[in-house]
Scaffold this active site. Structure first.
Site, PDB file in Angstrom:
ATOM      1  N   THR A 196       1.210   6.855   0.843  1.00 41.88           N
ATOM      2  CA  THR A 196       0.416   5.716   0.369  1.00 41.88           C
ATOM      3  C   THR A 196       0.560   5.552  -1.140  1.00 41.88           C
ATOM      4  OG1 THR A 196      -1.819   4.769   0.377  1.00 41.88           O
ATOM      5  CG2 THR A 196      -1.670   7.103  -0.068  1.00 41.88           C
ATOM      6  N   SER A 245       0.810  -1.231   0.000  1.00 41.65           N
ATOM      7  CA  SER A 245       0.000   0.000   0.000  1.00 41.65           C
ATOM      8  C   SER A 245       0.830   1.262   0.000  1.00 41.65           C
ATOM      9  CB  SER A 245      -0.879   0.072   1.242  1.00 41.65           C
ATOM     10  OG  SER A 245      -1.576  -1.102   1.416  1.00 41.65           O
ATOM     11  N   ARG A 293      -6.276   9.269 -10.054  1.00 43.51           N
ATOM     12  CA  ARG A 293      -7.122   9.436  -8.865  1.00 43.51           C
ATOM     13  C   ARG A 293      -6.257   9.788  -7.645  1.00 43.51           C
ATOM     14  NH1 ARG A 293      -7.060   6.973  -3.547  1.00 43.51           N
ATOM     15  NH2 ARG A 293      -9.174   6.910  -2.746  1.00 43.51           N
ATOM     16  N   THR A 337      -1.070   1.651   4.310  1.00 40.75           N
ATOM     17  CA  THR A 337      -0.940   3.132   4.296  1.00 40.75           C
ATOM     18  C   THR A 337      -0.539   3.626   5.668  1.00 40.75           C
ATOM     19  OG1 THR A 337      -2.599   3.465   2.601  1.00 40.75           O
ATOM     20  CG2 THR A 337      -2.271   5.283   4.140  1.00 40.75           C
ATOM     21  N   THR A 342      -6.595   6.534   7.631  1.00 43.00           N
ATOM     22  CA  THR A 342      -6.478   5.534   6.575  1.00 43.00           C
ATOM     23  C   THR A 342      -7.896   5.090   6.208  1.00 43.00           C
ATOM     24  OG1 THR A 342      -5.545   3.358   6.071  1.00 43.00           O
ATOM     25  CG2 THR A 342      -6.230   3.697   8.315  1.00 43.00           C
ATOM     26  N   GLY A 343      -8.037   4.510   5.024  1.00 45.56           N
ATOM     27  CA  GLY A 343      -9.359   4.032   4.616  1.00 45.56           C
ATOM     28  C   GLY A 343      -9.781   4.638   3.293  1.00 45.56           C
TER      29      GLY A 343
END
Ligand code: SD4
Length: 329
Positions: free
Chosen positions: A207, A79, A217, A189, A240-241
């Site tokens: 990340t 990640s 993106r 991340t 994170t997420g």
């Protein structure tokens, strides 16, 4: 009761403290020694590197910078940096940002072929009049400053991408499940926050973003106020997420503001998640993993996540701790 524990007890009654006279408020700002916290348990290795810097009286800025370079250089971490899963076109694009105790900021977004995106972000902060450089411009800036072009794909990340191509179905939650599966073995991340021996706070976040995303993106991680925020008077937050959802609520800034108005770090993280629920509804939020961590000026820390299984790694003079976050659902 040691000083940190004592301040922690105070932390649970911060609304009362907010109403206290200013000489007592000053006590609420007493330093408790250096500390570093990171998203996800495996990032305790990154914390150990940061702790090395802090324990030599190094700055929080150097600590978070050197700390997050550990997973960036690790090809097993899928990640971040080298070995990060690519986008749908098979390109690894990195996002990173850094913020110091004086409100200085730097970020790179969609940076390709450079392992240490955080170092480029720091150079943006220190050597340019700008705060964010993206894509080709970020690569050009990195090369001009002596960074080496490297292939960030690994056999493992190529295999994962080829598997994904069979269905080519992009679903950020599937990616999050993949992440949770991966962190059991690897890392993820990293958002890192530290306080140094001068009681200054800095943070960093780096990340490769959501695996198999659209080319170009950008998520929350390199956006100051979303993926990271530091206010040296109050504290700092990172997360994170699913980045799209964190950006929607300016997650890290929302947390720091909640701490400013009296919430403990844990309460403030929960408050930001509740903001998303009130904005988009419970059905929406139930499908989203977000994990936040926060640190206040006293060295109190906390975390909270939308769904279970989020962890935080802490390193201080009290040793290493892994905290399992409470979750909303
Ligand atoms: C993003 N927040 O790009 C990142 C992804 C992440 O663990 O945190 N993965 O949306």
């Amino acid at each position: 009761m040691n000083r940190r524990k004592f301040v922690k007890v105070l932390g649970t009654v911060t609304p009362v403290i907010a109403a206290m006279p200013s000489e007592l408020m000053a006590f609420n700002k007493v330093a408790n020694g250096p500390i570093v916290i990171s998203t996800w348990e495996p990032n305790k290795k990154a914390n150990a590197e940061a702790w090395e810097v802090l324990s030599r009286q190094g700055s929080a800025l150097d600590a978070v910078h050197q700390g997050v370079m550990v997973p960036e250089a690790d090809p097993e971490d899928t990640s971040v940096g080298l070995g990060g899963f690519p986008d749908r076109d098979g390109k690894v694009t990195l996002d990173a940002c850094i913020m110091d105790h004086e409100g200085n900021i730097g970020a790179v977004m969609a940076l390709e072929e450079i392992v240490h995106a955080i170092s480029v972000a720091r150079l943006v902060m220190e050597k340019t009049p700008h705060v964010q450089i993206v894509g080709d411009g970020a690569l050009q800036f990195a090369l001009e400053n002596g960074f080496k072009r490297e292939n960030l794909l690994t056999p493992k990340s190529i295999e994962a991408w080829k598997n994904w191509l069979k269905k080519s179905n992009y679903n950020p939650m599937e990616t999050v499940e993949l992440i949770e599966e991966r962190i059991k073995k690897n890392h993820d991340t990293i958002g890192m926050l530290a306080i140094d021996s001068l009681n200054n706070i800095s943070g960093a976040c780096t990340t490769s973003g959501m695996a198999f995303k659209m080319h170009g993106r950008v998520g929350d991680s390199p956006i100051i106020g979303a993926g990271l925020y530091v206010d040296n008077e109050i504290g700092a937050a990172t997360g994170t997420g699913v980045g799209e959802e964190v950006v929607r609520i300016c997650g890290s800034h929302t947390i720091v503001e909640a701490m400013r108005y009296g919430k403990s770090p844990e309460e403030a993280c929960k408050h930001a998640l509740e903001r998303l629920i009130s904005m988009k509804g419970e059905n929406h939020a139930r499908k989203i993993q977000i994990g936040f961590i926060a640190l206040n000026k006293n060295g109190d820390y906390g975390c909270y996540s939308m769904l279970p299984n989020f962890t935080m790694a802490v390193h201080s003079q009290d040793g290493v701790q892994i905290i399992s976050a409470k979750s909303i659902f």
